[in-house]
Design a protein around this motif. Structure first.
Motif, PDB file in Angstrom:
ATOM      1  N   CYS A  53       0.805  -1.228   0.000  1.00 17.87           N
ATOM      2  CA  CYS A  53       0.000   0.000   0.000  1.00 17.87           C
ATOM      3  C   CYS A  53       0.836   1.276   0.000  1.00 17.87           C
ATOM      4  CB  CYS A  53      -1.012  -0.004   1.142  1.00 17.87           C
ATOM      5  SG  CYS A  53      -0.302   0.082   2.808  1.00 17.87           S
ATOM      6  N   SER A  54       1.822   1.349   0.889  1.00 13.32           N
ATOM      7  CA  SER A  54       2.617   2.575   0.948  1.00 13.32           C
ATOM      8  C   SER A  54       3.599   2.660  -0.219  1.00 13.32           C
ATOM      9  CB  SER A  54       3.353   2.692   2.288  1.00 13.32           C
ATOM     10  OG  SER A  54       4.249   1.617   2.476  1.00 13.32           O
ATOM     11  N   THR A  57       1.467   4.355  -2.945  1.00 11.37           N
ATOM     12  CA  THR A  57       1.320   5.806  -2.792  1.00 11.37           C
ATOM     13  C   THR A  57       2.654   6.509  -3.018  1.00 11.37           C
ATOM     14  OG1 THR A  57       1.511   5.563  -0.383  1.00 11.37           O
ATOM     15  CG2 THR A  57      -0.719   5.714  -1.297  1.00 11.37           C
ATOM     16  N   SER A  72       3.154   3.435   5.809  1.00 13.34           N
ATOM     17  CA  SER A  72       1.896   4.172   5.946  1.00 13.34           C
ATOM     18  C   SER A  72       1.877   5.059   7.194  1.00 13.34           C
ATOM     19  CB  SER A  72       0.697   3.218   5.935  1.00 13.34           C
ATOM     20  OG  SER A  72       0.808   2.252   6.956  1.00 13.34           O
ATOM     21  N   LEU A  92      -4.342  11.645   0.649  1.00 13.68           N
ATOM     22  CA  LEU A  92      -4.089  10.294   1.138  1.00 13.68           C
ATOM     23  C   LEU A  92      -5.138   9.939   2.182  1.00 13.68           C
ATOM     24  CD1 LEU A  92      -0.193  10.282   1.583  1.00 13.68           C
ATOM     25  CD2 LEU A  92      -1.542   9.243  -0.252  1.00 13.68           C
ATOM     26  N   HIS A 104      -2.661   1.040   6.685  1.00 17.35           N
ATOM     27  CA  HIS A 104      -3.018   0.972   5.269  1.00 17.35           C
ATOM     28  C   HIS A 104      -3.262   2.385   4.757  1.00 17.35           C
ATOM     29  CE1 HIS A 104      -4.268  -0.991   1.609  1.00 17.35           C
ATOM     30  NE2 HIS A 104      -5.405  -0.311   1.590  1.00 17.35           N
ATOM     31  N   VAL A 105      -2.888   2.623   3.493  1.00 17.51           N
ATOM     32  CA  VAL A 105      -3.024   3.953   2.895  1.00 17.51           C
ATOM     33  C   VAL A 105      -3.432   3.805   1.436  1.00 17.51           C
ATOM     34  CG1 VAL A 105      -0.545   4.061   2.305  1.00 17.51           C
ATOM     35  CG2 VAL A 105      -1.860   6.181   2.530  1.00 17.51           C
ATOM     36  N   GLY A 106      -4.182   4.780   0.956  1.00 23.17           N
ATOM     37  CA  GLY A 106      -4.566   4.844  -0.443  1.00 23.17           C
ATOM     38  C   GLY A 106      -4.652   6.292  -0.890  1.00 23.17           C
ATOM     39  N   HIS A 116      -5.756   1.935  -4.159  1.00 22.88           N
ATOM     40  CA  HIS A 116      -4.828   1.397  -3.164  1.00 22.88           C
ATOM     41  C   HIS A 116      -4.361   0.014  -3.586  1.00 22.88           C
ATOM     42  CE1 HIS A 116      -7.915  -1.265  -1.067  1.00 22.88           C
ATOM     43  NE2 HIS A 116      -8.631  -0.570  -1.923  1.00 22.88           N
ATOM     44  N   SER A 118      -4.368  -3.457  -2.467  1.00 23.00           N
ATOM     45  CA  SER A 118      -5.019  -4.406  -1.574  1.00 23.00           C
ATOM     46  C   SER A 118      -4.179  -5.678  -1.495  1.00 23.00           C
ATOM     47  CB  SER A 118      -6.414  -4.726  -2.130  1.00 23.00           C
ATOM     48  OG  SER A 118      -6.918  -5.924  -1.597  1.00 23.00           O
ATOM     49  N   TYR A 133     -13.980  -0.439   5.080  1.00 20.15           N
ATOM     50  CA  TYR A 133     -13.157   0.768   5.174  1.00 20.15           C
ATOM     51  C   TYR A 133     -13.751   1.793   6.133  1.00 20.15           C
ATOM     52  CZ  TYR A 133     -10.635  -1.482   1.482  1.00 20.15           C
ATOM     53  OH  TYR A 133      -9.918  -2.405   0.775  1.00 20.15           O
TER      54      TYR A 133
END
Length: 163
Positions: A53-54, A57, A72, A92, A104-106, A116, A118, A133
């Motif tokens: 995830c990170s 981004t 994240s 973000l 977790h980040v998106g 994101h 997954s 979420y």
């Protein structure tokens, strides 16, 4: 072949998703995100060979000229906090999926959706309103300055740096 079909289907859906609710349609952000849709999840991954995830981004923002750390929790310490009702494409969004804080980040893409990596599906677009979420949402941060936002929102079609 399977990945190409998945990418084509998701990209088609992304056109409708991002194109209708985002000022980023056909923008730098849209182009970078679209190029990564369907990429497999890989723990520690930071490239189109595989993302976590990170890493996703970090990859997206590096193509917009912004450096992010690859974690994240560290990304959550950056930028300016924004409320859910003030989100704009490029913000973000952070979640607690582990029970131990931000994990977790998106990237918010507009119209209530975020892109994101997954762990089960790879790089996808999801709804912030999905129960999973909603229950794990921690907050959002605006990383881009107003000038940077205007640059990436209006300068579409520049894919020179997209791998």
């Amino acid at each position: 072949m399977k990945k190409r079909l998945t990418v084509a289907a998701v990209s088609f859906a992304l056109l409708f998703t991002i194109g209708t609710g985002s000022v980023f349609a056909d923008s730098k952000l849209d182009n970078v995100v679209s190029s990564a849709i369907g990429t497999d999840y890989v723990s520690g991954g930071t490239s189109t060979s595989g993302f976590d995830c990170s890493g996703f981004t970090k990859y997206v923002f590096s193509h917009l000229g912004i450096k992010l750390p690859h974690q994240s929790g560290s990304q959550y310490k950056m930028g300016t906090a924004v409320s859910k009702d003030e989100l704009i494409a490029g913000d973000l969004v952070f979640f607690n999926t582990s029970g131990k804080g931000v994990s977790h980040v998106g990237v918010f893409v507009g119209d209530g959706k975020f892109a994101h990596a997954s762990s089960s599906k790879g790089v996808v677009i999801s709804n912030l309103s999905d129960k999973y979420y909603v229950e794990r949402y921690v907050g959002a941060k605006r990383i881009m300055s107003t000038d940077k936002y205007e640059d990436v929102a209006t300068d579409g079609g520049d894919q020179d740096n997209v791998e």
